[in-house]
Scaffold this active site. Structure first.
Site, PDB file in Angstrom:
ATOM      1  N   ASN A  43       0.827  -1.206   0.000  1.00 26.59           N
ATOM      2  CA  ASN A  43       0.000   0.000   0.000  1.00 26.59           C
ATOM      3  C   ASN A  43       0.861   1.256   0.000  1.00 26.59           C
ATOM      4  OD1 ASN A  43      -2.359  -1.494   0.004  1.00 26.59           O
ATOM      5  ND2 ASN A  43      -2.588  -1.452   2.229  1.00 26.59           N
ATOM      6  N   HIS A  61      -1.530  -7.027   6.047  1.00 25.93           N
ATOM      7  CA  HIS A  61      -2.726  -7.115   6.882  1.00 25.93           C
ATOM      8  C   HIS A  61      -2.424  -7.855   8.185  1.00 25.93           C
ATOM      9  CE1 HIS A  61      -5.397  -6.590   3.047  1.00 25.93           C
ATOM     10  NE2 HIS A  61      -4.706  -5.501   3.371  1.00 25.93           N
ATOM     11  N   TYR A  79       0.436  -8.866  -2.651  1.00 30.83           N
ATOM     12  CA  TYR A  79       0.868  -7.545  -2.200  1.00 30.83           C
ATOM     13  C   TYR A  79       2.383  -7.391  -2.320  1.00 30.83           C
ATOM     14  CZ  TYR A  79      -3.752  -6.562  -0.215  1.00 30.83           C
ATOM     15  OH  TYR A  79      -5.090  -6.327  -0.047  1.00 30.83           O
TER      16      TYR A  79
END
Length: 769
Positions: A212, A263, A272
Site C-alpha cells: 500500500n 494485513h 501484495y
C-alpha cells in the site's frame, strides 16, 4: 480508423466543464522545479512512460501492439455519454461509489491512454483521441472523483490507491496531448485522497506499510513529476527508502527469512509483495539519474533473492503466498509471476554483479521453459522487449531451476525445490492467519492454510491456473485433514488464528527439510498432528492423533489433481497409486486409500463476488483425480503415512515403501529415516529408536541429522516457540562440536541447543561422533 469523436467530445465538454472553477497552482508547488529544472521532471516522466508503453515501435511485437490497440478501441467504441446521466459507459453508472464503477472507469481511461502512447497503434498520438480523453477526464472529475465527494462506505482503496494510480498513469501517458491547466484540475483530488504515501486518509491513525505504501508512493511521485513539484517526489522517495528496511515483526513487512506479511497476519509475497516489488523497481528506474534518485536500495536485491525467487516456478508465482487473490479470475499465478519477472528484469539493469550473474540465467530459464503461458501474452511491451533482449543474449545461459529447502518461520510456509519439481506447504498458527476473505473474495478458502500442499511439476505448468480454484472440491484440498461438514462462505474480514503456536520447520544443506503443524480445526473438535519430511526424491507425510467427536467423517487428502479435459491413466498396486504424468503415491502404513475421479463444474462467481474483482457466471469444468485416506466418523487417535513421489514411474512407486522407514508416528514423536538421514518432529520430550540407537529430545523441536563418517550435520528448530533450550541425544555419542551457530554446545555426550528467542528459526551445527 473512424470514431464519432467530435460528438463525444462535445457531450463530454458540455457535461463536465459546467460548474468547474478555474484552479490556481497550489502553493506547495511554487518554486518546486528545484535542481535540474523542468527537464528533470520531464525526463523522469518519460522514463515512466517508456516502462509502460515502450520507447519505439518494433514490428516484432505487432501482435502485442494490436492487443493494446484493441483494448483502447473497445474503450472508445463503448463510450456513450448521455446528457443528464452520470456515466461514460452504459455498464458503469457512476451514481453509487459502492459499486466501484468509478475505479473501473479510470482503469478504462488508462487502457485508452496506453493505446494512445504506444508506438505502432493506429491511434498513436492522435489529437482527436487525446481530445476525447480530456473530455472524459473532465466528466470523471465532475461525477466520479473530486475533493468534496462522499465515499458513502465504499472501499478506501479505490479512493487512495486504485484511482490515483490509474489517473497518474493516464495523465503521464497522455501528457503531451493534454491541456496543462485541466491536467492540474484532474490531479487536484489527490491532494485530499493521496497526499502522503505513509498516511491513510480514510482511516486516520493507520500508517501505510508494504504494497500500500509503495503504490501510494508511485501515485505521489507521479503527481510530483506531472506538476513539477519536487517536494512530492522527495516525499515518495523517502517513503520507499524506509520500506527497504526489514522488520523484526510482528506485523507487516519483509522479514529476514524472506517472509512478507500484509494485513498483520497473512503471507502475501505473491500478491501484495509483488505489487510492492513492481512499484519499487519502477520507482528506482524512473528516478534513476535524477535529483531524486533512490540511493539506499541495497536491500531490494536481497529481498528479491529471499522473498520472491523461492516462490517462482518457471515464471509462475506459487499460490501458497497469493492469499485471497487465488480466487480472482483475472489474477492467475502467471499474472503475478509476470509482474515479478518484469520487476526483476527492471532491477537487473542496474543490479550488482553478484545478483545479476544469478538472476539472468534463472529468468532466462523461466522464460524458456514456460511455453504453456508465454510471457508475451501477459507482459507489457516494455517488459517483453527486456525479456526478448535477455533471451537473445548469448552470454547469458539458460539456467536450471532453483533447488533448495526454504523455511519461512515468520509466515508458516515451507518450500522444497528439486530439479524437476517443487512442493510447498501452507500452515497457520496463533501468529499467522489460516485464510483471508475480504471484499467478498476467497469465499471458499477455508482450508488453504490448514496444511494445504502445492505440487509443481515441469510436465504441467497449467495445473494451478487452469480454472482450478472455481472447480476443485474446496473440502478436499491436497495435504489437508478435514471435517467434512458443510461450510458457509467466509465472511468479509474474518480473521482466524488457530489457538496454537505449533507451525514451522527446519532445513538442512538445502536438500532436506521437516515441516510440522498442530491442526486445531475451525468450528470443529477435529485435532491432529501433521508432519512432512522433505527428501531429495520424495515427500513423506505423517499424521497422528487424529481425533474428532462431532459425528462427522474425517478425511486426509493425499492428492487432488486438476487433469484438465480428461482423466489420465492411473495405475494401482498393493499400497501404491500412480497418476500418469504427475506422481506416484505410496501408502507406508498398510492403509487403504480411496480414489475419486470426477468431472467438476463451477463458476468464478462462486468464490469471488467482489465489486471490482468478481468473477463471471460462466460454468467451467475440469477433471480431477482425488486420493483420500478415510478416517471414519469420530476417529480416535487415527493416523496416516504416505509418500508423494513427483515424476516417479509406476515401477519406482511400487518399490518405494522399502526405501524409507517410518520410525514413529504418534502424538509425541513423528520420525523417518533413510540411508544416513534421520528426520524427526518432537511434539514434546520423547525418544525414538533408530537403526543406530536411540534419538532423544527433552523438549519440542524439529530436527534433521545426517551422518557422514565421524561427522553429523545437525539442524534444529522449535516451531512451538515455547522452549528456551532443547537437549538432544543423538544415536551416536557426541565427542565435540566442530562448527555451530550461536547457542549450540556439547553437553556431556549430547548437544544442547538454545532456541529461546529464535522465533522458530534454525540452529545448525557439525558435530563429531
Amino acid at each position: 480508423m473512424t470514431h464519432p469523436l467530435s460528438r463525444r467530445s462535445a457531450l463530454l465538454g458540455a457535461a463536465a466543464v459546467a460548474g468547474l472553477a478555474a484552479w490556481e497552482r497550489p502553493a506547495e508547488a511554487a518554486g518546486a522545479a528545484g535542481a535540474g529544472g523542468a527537464a528533470a521532471f520531464d525526463a523522469a516522466r518519460e522514463r515512466w512512460v517508456s516502462l509502460l508503453a515502450g520507447g519505439s515501435y518494433d514490428p516484432a511485437y505487432l501482435e502485442k501492439t494490436r492487443a493494446v490497440e484493441g483494448s483502447a478501441n473497445a474503450v472508445l467504441r463503448k463510450m456513450n455519454p448521455v446528457a443528464g446521466r452520470p456515466s461514460l459507459w452504459p455498464d458503469l453508472p457512476l451514481d453509487d461509489p459502492r459499486t466501484g464503477n468509478f475505479n473501473r472507469a479510470y482503469n478504462r481511461m488508462r487502457a485508452l491512454a496506453l493505446g494512445w502512447a504506444t508506438p505502432g497503434t493506429s491511434m498513436h498520438r492522435d489529437p482527436r483521441v487525446a481530445e476525447t480523453a480530456a473530455g472524459a477526464l473532465d466528466f470523471l472529475y465532475e461525477h466520479a472523483y473530486r475533493e468534496g465527494l462522499d465515499r458513502r462506505g465504499s472501499n478506501w482503496y479505490w479512493w487512495e490507491i486504485g484511482v490515483p494510480r490509474a489517473l497518474t498513469d493516464t495523465c503521464a501517458l497522455l501528457y503531451d496531448g493534454l491541456p496543462q491547466d485541466r491536467l492540474r484540475r484532474w490531479l487536484r483530488p489527490l491532494r485530499h485522497w493521496c497526499p502522503d504515501p505513509e498516511r491513510r486518509v480514510s482511516h486516520p491513525g493507520v500508517v501505510e506499510t508494504g504494497a500500500n505504501r509503495a503504490s501510494k508512493a508511485m501515485a505521489v511521485a507521479m503527481r510530483g513529476l506531472l506538476t513539477h513539484d519536487a517536494r512530492l517526489v522527495r516525499r515518495a522517495r523517502n517513503a520507499v527508502s524506509d520500506l527497504l528496511r526489514r522488520t523484526g515483526g510482528p506485523g507487516d513487512g519483509f522479514y529476514r527469512d524472506g517472509s512478507f506479511i500484509q494485513h498483520d497476519v497473512y503471507p502475501y509475497n505473491g500478491s501484495y509483495g509483488v505489487d510492492y516489488l513492481e512499484s519499487v523497481a519502477k520507482l528506482i528506474a524512473m528516478l534513476a539519474r535524477s535529483p531524486w534518485e533512490i540511493r539506499r536500495i541495497g536491500n531490494v536485491y536481497d529481498i528479491v533473492d529471499r522473498s520472491f525467487m523461492p516462490f517462482i516456478f518457471d515464471g509462475l508465482m506459487m499460490d501458497c503466498v497469493r492469499g485471497r487473490q487465488i480466487s480472482v479470475q483475472g489474477h492467475r499465478d502467471y499474472h503475478s509471476g509476470q509482474k515479478a519477472v518484469e520487476a526483476i528484469l527492471t532491477l537487473l539493469e542496474a543490479a550488482p554483479e553478484r545478483h545479476a550473474r544469478r538472476w539472468g540465467p534463472l529468468v532466462k530459464g523461466w522464460l524458456t521453459r514456460n511455453r504453456a503461458v508465454p510471457y508475451d501474452t501477459v507482459a507489457p511491451l516494455a517488459g517483453i522487449a527486456r525479456a526478448e533482449a535477455l533471451l537473445a543474449d548469448p552470454s547469458v545461459p539458460v539456467g536450471p531451476r532453483m533447488t533448495g529447502t526454504y523455511v519461512f518461520a515468520d509466515m508458516d510456509r515451507v518450500v522444497h525445490r528439486r530439479p524437476t519439481w517443487a512442493y510447498a506447504i501452507a500452515m497457520s498458527s496463533e501468529r499467522i492467519g489460516a485464510a483471508e476473505a475480504m471484499n467478498q473474495e476467497n469465499l471458499h478458502g477455508w482450508y488453504t492454510g490448514d496444511g494445504m500442499t502445492y505440487l509443481y511439476t515441469g510436465g504441467d505448468l497449467t495445473h494451478w491456473n487452469d480454472d482450478l480454484w472455481p472447480t476443485i472440491d474446496p473440502y478436499r484440498l491436497p495435504g489437508t485433514t478435514v471435517d467434512t461438514r458443510g461450510r458457509a462462505d467466509l465472511p468479509h474480514g474474518k480473521r482466524r488464528l488457530p489457538p496454537t503456536p505449533w507451525a514451522g520447520g527446519v532445513a538442512l544443506d538445502g536438500e532436506y527439510g521437516v515441516a510440522a503443524m498442530k491442526l486445531i480445526a475451525d468450528g470443529s473438535s477435529l485435532r491432529a498432528r501433521k508432519a512432512w519430511f522433505l527428501l531429495d526424491d520424495a515427500v513423506i507425510a505423517l499424521g497422528a492423533g487424529i481425533t474428532a467427536s462431532d459425528g462427522r467423517r474425517v478425511e486426509t487428502v493425499v492428492e487432488n489433481r486438476n487433469t484438465h479435459g480428461a482423466h489420465p491413466p492411473l495405475t494401482r498396486g498393493d499400497g501404491w497409486i500412480h497418476l500418469d504424468g504427475v506422481a506416484g503415491y505410496a501408502l507406508l502404513d498398510g492403509a487403504e486409500a480411496k480414489v475419486v475421479r470426477e468431472r467438476r463444474t463451477g463458476r468464478w462467481r462462486d468464490i469471488d463476488t467482489g465489486a471490482t474483482t468478481g468473477g463471471d457466471t460462466t460454468p467451467v469444468s475440469r477433471h480431477y483425480t482425488t486420493i483420500i485416506v478415510d478416517h471414519g466418523v469420530d476417529p480416535r487417535r487415527s493416523r496416516y503415512a504416505y509418500a508423494v513421489l513427483p515424476d516417479a514411474s509406476a515401477t519406482q512407486t511400487a518399490a518405494y515403501a522399502g526405501r524409507v522407514k517410518v520410525l514413529a508416528n504418534n502424538r509425541t514423536v513423528q520420525a523417518v529415516s533413510r540411508d544416513d538421514l534421520i528426520a524427526a518432529v518432537f511434539w514434546r520430550a520423547g525418544s525414538v529408536e533408530t537403526a543406530h540407537g536411540r534419538l532423544t529430545a527433552d523438549g519440542p523441536c524439529t530436527l534433521l541429522a545426517r551422518r557422514d563418517g565421524h561427522r553429523v550435520r545437525l539442524a534444529v528448530s522449535d516451531p512451538s516457540r515455547t522452549a528456551d533450550e532443547v537437549r538432544i541425544r543423538l544415536p551416536w555419542p557426541v565427542k565435540s562440536v566442530k562448527e555451530a551457530d550461536r547457542g549450540v554446545r556439547r553437553s556431556k555426550r549430547a548437544v544442547k541447543v538454545e532456541v529461546g528467542g529464535s522465533r522458530g528459526h534454525a540452529r545448525t551445527a557439525v558435530v563429531r561422533v
